[in-house]
Motif scaffolding. Structure first.
Motif, PDB file in Angstrom:
ATOM      1  N   VAL A 180     -30.734  80.320  19.873  1.00  0.00           N
ATOM      2  CA  VAL A 180     -31.493  80.950  18.795  1.00  0.00           C
ATOM      3  C   VAL A 180     -32.968  80.648  18.988  1.00  0.00           C
ATOM      4  CG1 VAL A 180     -31.869  81.087  16.316  1.00  0.00           C
ATOM      5  CG2 VAL A 180     -29.553  80.750  17.196  1.00  0.00           C
ATOM      6  N   HIS A 181     -33.790  81.684  18.886  1.00  0.00           N
ATOM      7  CA  HIS A 181     -35.233  81.559  19.092  1.00  0.00           C
ATOM      8  C   HIS A 181     -35.951  82.153  17.882  1.00  0.00           C
ATOM      9  CE1 HIS A 181     -34.286  80.653  23.347  1.00  0.00           C
ATOM     10  NE2 HIS A 181     -33.292  81.511  23.123  1.00  0.00           N
ATOM     11  N   HIS A 182     -37.153  81.685  17.625  1.00  0.00           N
ATOM     12  CA  HIS A 182     -37.822  82.048  16.386  1.00  0.00           C
ATOM     13  C   HIS A 182     -39.202  82.663  16.611  1.00  0.00           C
ATOM     14  CE1 HIS A 182     -34.829  78.989  15.199  1.00  0.00           C
ATOM     15  NE2 HIS A 182     -34.745  79.702  14.086  1.00  0.00           N
ATOM     16  N   VAL A 183     -39.535  83.622  15.735  1.00  0.00           N
ATOM     17  CA  VAL A 183     -40.872  84.207  15.689  1.00  0.00           C
ATOM     18  C   VAL A 183     -41.435  83.970  14.292  1.00  0.00           C
ATOM     19  CG1 VAL A 183     -40.430  85.947  17.468  1.00  0.00           C
ATOM     20  CG2 VAL A 183     -39.916  86.475  15.059  1.00  0.00           C
ATOM     21  N   SER A 184     -42.677  84.357  14.083  1.00  0.00           N
ATOM     22  CA  SER A 184     -43.356  84.084  12.816  1.00  0.00           C
ATOM     23  C   SER A 184     -42.765  84.890  11.658  1.00  0.00           C
ATOM     24  CB  SER A 184     -44.844  84.423  12.932  1.00  0.00           C
ATOM     25  OG  SER A 184     -45.457  83.668  13.943  1.00  0.00           O
ATOM     26  N   GLN A 185     -42.885  84.327  10.466  1.00  0.00           N
ATOM     27  CA  GLN A 185     -42.533  85.035   9.247  1.00  0.00           C
ATOM     28  C   GLN A 185     -43.579  86.122   8.947  1.00  0.00           C
ATOM     29  OE1 GLN A 185     -40.419  85.264   6.751  1.00  0.00           O
ATOM     30  NE2 GLN A 185     -39.053  83.496   6.873  1.00  0.00           N
ATOM     31  N   CYS A 186     -43.196  87.083   8.136  1.00  0.00           N
ATOM     32  CA  CYS A 186     -44.164  87.982   7.509  1.00  0.00           C
ATOM     33  C   CYS A 186     -44.627  87.265   6.247  1.00  0.00           C
ATOM     34  CB  CYS A 186     -43.510  89.321   7.178  1.00  0.00           C
ATOM     35  SG  CYS A 186     -44.646  90.505   6.427  1.00  0.00           S
ATOM     36  N   TYR A 187     -45.756  86.604   6.349  1.00  0.00           N
ATOM     37  CA  TYR A 187     -46.220  85.657   5.318  1.00  0.00           C
ATOM     38  C   TYR A 187     -47.724  85.864   5.146  1.00  0.00           C
ATOM     39  CZ  TYR A 187     -46.483  80.881   3.206  1.00  0.00           C
ATOM     40  OH  TYR A 187     -46.665  79.792   2.389  1.00  0.00           O
ATOM     41  N   PRO A 188     -48.122  86.967   4.497  1.00  0.00           N
ATOM     42  CA  PRO A 188     -49.539  87.337   4.464  1.00  0.00           C
ATOM     43  C   PRO A 188     -50.451  86.271   3.867  1.00  0.00           C
ATOM     44  CG  PRO A 188     -48.231  88.704   2.968  1.00  0.00           C
ATOM     45  CD  PRO A 188     -47.273  87.967   3.822  1.00  0.00           C
ATOM     46  N   TYR A 189     -49.969  85.491   2.890  1.00  0.00           N
ATOM     47  CA  TYR A 189     -50.835  84.493   2.266  1.00  0.00           C
ATOM     48  C   TYR A 189     -51.377  83.509   3.290  1.00  0.00           C
ATOM     49  CZ  TYR A 189     -52.321  80.571  -0.673  1.00  0.00           C
ATOM     50  OH  TYR A 189     -53.045  79.554  -1.262  1.00  0.00           O
ATOM     51  N   ARG A 190     -50.554  83.117   4.252  1.00  0.00           N
ATOM     52  CA  ARG A 190     -50.997  82.158   5.263  1.00  0.00           C
ATOM     53  C   ARG A 190     -51.072  82.753   6.671  1.00  0.00           C
ATOM     54  NH1 ARG A 190     -51.590  77.091   3.462  1.00  0.00           N
ATOM     55  NH2 ARG A 190     -50.629  76.548   1.458  1.00  0.00           N
ATOM     56  N   GLY A 191     -50.432  83.897   6.881  1.00  0.00           N
ATOM     57  CA  GLY A 191     -50.377  84.439   8.232  1.00  0.00           C
ATOM     58  C   GLY A 191     -51.448  85.448   8.576  1.00  0.00           C
ATOM     59  N   LYS A 193     -55.039  87.049   9.127  1.00  0.00           N
ATOM     60  CA  LYS A 193     -56.369  86.551   9.443  1.00  0.00           C
ATOM     61  C   LYS A 193     -57.398  87.178   8.506  1.00  0.00           C
ATOM     62  CE  LYS A 193     -55.158  86.105  14.342  1.00  0.00           C
ATOM     63  NZ  LYS A 193     -55.426  86.581  15.721  1.00  0.00           N
ATOM     64  N   ASP A 194     -58.539  86.514   8.344  1.00  0.00           N
ATOM     65  CA  ASP A 194     -59.602  87.058   7.505  1.00  0.00           C
ATOM     66  C   ASP A 194     -60.021  88.428   8.023  1.00  0.00           C
ATOM     67  OD1 ASP A 194     -59.579  84.780   5.975  1.00  0.00           O
ATOM     68  OD2 ASP A 194     -61.265  83.833   7.015  1.00  0.00           O
ATOM     69  N   GLY A 195     -60.025  89.401   7.136  1.00  0.00           N
ATOM     70  CA  GLY A 195     -60.453  90.740   7.516  1.00  0.00           C
ATOM     71  C   GLY A 195     -59.380  91.573   8.188  1.00  0.00           C
ATOM     72  N   GLU A 196     -58.201  91.004   8.423  1.00  0.00           N
ATOM     73  CA  GLU A 196     -57.139  91.739   9.097  1.00  0.00           C
ATOM     74  C   GLU A 196     -56.450  92.675   8.108  1.00  0.00           C
ATOM     75  OE1 GLU A 196     -53.664  90.647  12.335  1.00  0.00           O
ATOM     76  OE2 GLU A 196     -53.949  89.295  10.630  1.00  0.00           O
ATOM     77  N   SER A 197     -56.221  93.909   8.507  1.00  0.00           N
ATOM     78  CA  SER A 197     -55.547  94.876   7.649  1.00  0.00           C
ATOM     79  C   SER A 197     -54.040  94.654   7.689  1.00  0.00           C
ATOM     80  CB  SER A 197     -55.865  96.304   8.099  1.00  0.00           C
ATOM     81  OG  SER A 197     -55.284  96.562   9.372  1.00  0.00           O
ATOM     82  N   THR A 198     -53.366  95.220   6.694  1.00  0.00           N
ATOM     83  CA  THR A 198     -51.908  95.142   6.667  1.00  0.00           C
ATOM     84  C   THR A 198     -51.305  95.751   7.925  1.00  0.00           C
ATOM     85  OG1 THR A 198     -51.805  95.197   4.244  1.00  0.00           O
ATOM     86  CG2 THR A 198     -49.838  95.926   5.445  1.00  0.00           C
ATOM     87  N   GLU A 199     -51.847  96.909   8.328  1.00  0.00           N
ATOM     88  CA  GLU A 199     -51.327  97.593   9.512  1.00  0.00           C
ATOM     89  C   GLU A 199     -51.499  96.742  10.767  1.00  0.00           C
ATOM     90  OE1 GLU A 199     -53.407  98.839   7.295  1.00  0.00           O
ATOM     91  OE2 GLU A 199     -52.134 100.327   6.289  1.00  0.00           O
ATOM     92  N   SER A 200     -52.643  96.101  10.897  1.00  0.00           N
ATOM     93  CA  SER A 200     -52.900  95.277  12.078  1.00  0.00           C
ATOM     94  C   SER A 200     -52.009  94.040  12.093  1.00  0.00           C
ATOM     95  CB  SER A 200     -54.378  94.860  12.120  1.00  0.00           C
ATOM     96  OG  SER A 200     -55.216  95.984  12.251  1.00  0.00           O
ATOM     97  N   TYR A 201     -51.795  93.457  10.912  1.00  0.00           N
ATOM     98  CA  TYR A 201     -50.942  92.272  10.819  1.00  0.00           C
ATOM     99  C   TYR A 201     -49.500  92.621  11.180  1.00  0.00           C
ATOM    100  CZ  TYR A 201     -48.643  88.190   8.636  1.00  0.00           C
ATOM    101  OH  TYR A 201     -47.886  87.084   8.390  1.00  0.00           O
ATOM    102  N   VAL A 202     -49.006  93.730  10.648  1.00  0.00           N
ATOM    103  CA  VAL A 202     -47.652  94.170  10.964  1.00  0.00           C
ATOM    104  C   VAL A 202     -47.511  94.450  12.453  1.00  0.00           C
ATOM    105  CG1 VAL A 202     -46.003  96.068  10.675  1.00  0.00           C
ATOM    106  CG2 VAL A 202     -47.098  95.044   8.667  1.00  0.00           C
ATOM    107  N   ALA A 203     -48.522  95.105  13.033  1.00  0.00           N
ATOM    108  CA  ALA A 203     -48.484  95.409  14.470  1.00  0.00           C
ATOM    109  C   ALA A 203     -48.473  94.122  15.292  1.00  0.00           C
ATOM    110  CB  ALA A 203     -49.680  96.274  14.851  1.00  0.00           C
ATOM    111  N   ARG A 204     -49.194  93.110  14.833  1.00  0.00           N
ATOM    112  CA  ARG A 204     -49.236  91.831  15.546  1.00  0.00           C
ATOM    113  C   ARG A 204     -47.869  91.140  15.503  1.00  0.00           C
ATOM    114  NH1 ARG A 204     -51.085  86.718  13.766  1.00  0.00           N
ATOM    115  NH2 ARG A 204     -52.114  87.589  11.917  1.00  0.00           N
ATOM    116  N   LEU A 205     -47.209  91.200  14.346  1.00  0.00           N
ATOM    117  CA  LEU A 205     -45.882  90.597  14.236  1.00  0.00           C
ATOM    118  C   LEU A 205     -44.853  91.348  15.084  1.00  0.00           C
ATOM    119  CD1 LEU A 205     -45.789  89.826  10.399  1.00  0.00           C
ATOM    120  CD2 LEU A 205     -46.096  88.185  12.267  1.00  0.00           C
ATOM    121  N   ALA A 206     -44.969  92.662  15.115  1.00  0.00           N
ATOM    122  CA  ALA A 206     -44.058  93.453  15.948  1.00  0.00           C
ATOM    123  C   ALA A 206     -44.277  93.149  17.427  1.00  0.00           C
ATOM    124  CB  ALA A 206     -44.264  94.940  15.678  1.00  0.00           C
TER     125      ALA A 206
END
Length: 463
Positions: A180-191, A193-206
């Motif tokens: 079992v291997h792990h990736v980051s949570q979808c955790y906008p409060y802490r995940g 970055k400053d100025g990062e859009s929702t779309e960019s954050y989702v794309a980064r997690l994907a």
């Protein structure tokens, strides 16, 4: 669900001869409590939205008693309390499974009924493994799973390995599976970055998930496992728009399955019967539990997508897994009646309406509190994350035990509210939050009472 007043509970009368029954209020209890040095409050009854302790304290909680469910349980007990599902089926299991399958519009075509969310997750992992061995062209090399950090999927060795609850895993790490291997949570409060859009954050997690597939070997990954909306371990974090859709696209690109854990968030808790209905995705496997039977009996389930069922049907024609109490008639009868009541009483619109009110009131009353870092949730499932410094988001040190202190303080007679504590959300070790999850038929007055009592508890503990 409606109020139900239980019969008066009488104290047991010791037998005249032989071993006498001992009062459980003494230190001679035979129960292995979670905290061995501390006896928990003893609950002897319930009234509406309240638990009643043996000393008369009424604690505001999230479950309501309903005579209709009680009657369904008694009726089933009189018919047949148990039949081994390896050899037999029963009407209660058939009725419950049908209502569950129909609730998905047939997208999930079978239900595997067990006794706990942990068991449902364990079954989902086994089902995923078996699926790839029964394809027309078998893929037995798919034995790896990808999950997320700060997730929780259960306490058996298989489900514990899939999750990432550091404290619960710690002493068992040496015997947990290493596939079992792990990736980051979808955790906008802490995940985010400053100025990062929702779309960019989702794309980064994907992209992180894509990179994990590539590093492991895309054709070796069996499934990606995620809570549709995170539960008590991270604290009620809803998926951002497009997040689960993007993660499923990565899975489909590489032929892996998507397992959605809705043990806490499913069966109406977030405003729709299935939390994935709000996300534009359909899982291959889905686990359900807590809202399924509303606490009346131990019950959970694994819902299986039609294409997975079809594959096993064309293959061996059997699921290579079973448990003694799967499809237990009494539990199924209770859950079936609960699900009927959710429909009959039109409770889901109330979950959405009261959930919106709860969120607004939490922001109004606690949004400016310097120690409330984040207020988040959906439907009737909300959490407050606490910080020492709102600007830096610095967590309290674990030694302070903030979440557990809030929980213990809430049980004082002057507050009498049960607040679900959680810790380690920030990074697996640091971070404190509490969860609020009122019953589906809660009222505005109850929501106001919950927020008022929670606010007073926070004021006492954090100032």
């Amino acid at each position: 669900m409606g109020d139900y007043q239980p019969e008066t509970i009488a104290s047991p009368t010791p037998a005249a001869t032989g071993n006498q029954l001992k009062d459980i209020s003494t230190n001679d209890s035979g129960v292995l409590y979670h905290q061995l040095r501390q006896k928990p409050l003893n609950i002897v009854g319930g009234r509406g939205s309240y638990l009643i302790t043996d000393d008369g304290l009424e604690i505001l909680r999230r479950h309501l008693r309903d005579k209709r469910v009680h009657d369904a349980i008694m009726e089933q007990l009189q018919k047949i309390p148990y039949a081994y599902s390896l050899y037999f089926t029963n009407n209660a299991a058939e009725n419950l499974s049908r209502i569950l399958v129909d609730s998905t519009g047939g997208k999930m075509s079978r239900a595997f009924i067990v006794s706990s969310g942990t068991e449902a997750v364990e079954a989902s992992v086994k089902m995923a493994m078996q699926y790839f061995r029964e394809l027309p062209t078998p893929q037995p090399q798919r034995v790896k799973f990808i999950s997320r950090t700060q997730s929780y999927h259960g306490n058996t060795l298989g489900s514990l390995a899939v999750g990432h609850h550091i404290a619960r895993r710690a002493i068992y790490e040496s015997i947990l599976t290493k596939n079992v291997h792990h990736v980051s949570q979808c955790y906008p409060y802490r995940g985010m970055k400053d100025g990062e859009s929702t779309e960019s954050y989702v794309a980064r997690l994907a992209q992180e998930l894509e990179d994990k597939f590539q590093s492991l070997g895309p054709d070796t990954v069996c499934a990606f496992v995620a809570e549709t909306m995170s539960g008590a371990t991270l604290g009620c974090v809803p998926a951002l728009p497009g997040y689960l859709k993007a993660m499923k696209e990565v899975c489909e690109r590489h032929g892996a399955l998507l397992i959605l854990d809705e043990v806490m968030s499913g069966m109406g808790r977030t405003g729709t019967l299935h939390a994935w209905e709000q996300e534009g995705v359909v899982p291959d496997l889905q686990t359900i539990a807590k809202g399924l039977g509303a606490g009346y009996a131990p019950i959970a389930g694994l819902l299986v997508n039609k294409h997975v069922v079809d594959t096993l049907t064309r293959g061996t024609g059997a699921f290579a897994h079973s448990q003694t109490y799967q499809g237990h008639p009494v539990s199924c009868a209770a859950a079936y009646r609960v699900q009927q009541i959710i429909q009959e009483d039109n409770l889901l619109p109330n979950v959405r309406e009261m959930g919106e009110y709860l969120g607004c009131l939490l922001h109004e009353k606690l949004g400016d509190n310097p120690h409330v870092g984040d207020i988040r949730g959906r439907g009737l499932f909300w959490a407050l994350e606490f910080v020492q410094n709102k600007s830096t988001k610095e967590s309290y040190p674990p030694s302070k035990k903030i979440a557990w202190t809030l929980h213990a303080t809430g049980l004082k007679p002057e507050y009498a509210i049960s607040l679900m504590p959680g810790n380690g959300g920030a990074d697996g070790v640091n971070g404190d939050h509490i969860c609020l999850a009122p019953p589906y038929n809660t009222t505005k007055a109850e929501i106001e009472l919950i927020v008022d009592r929670a606010s007073k508890v926070i004021q006492e503990v954090l100032g």
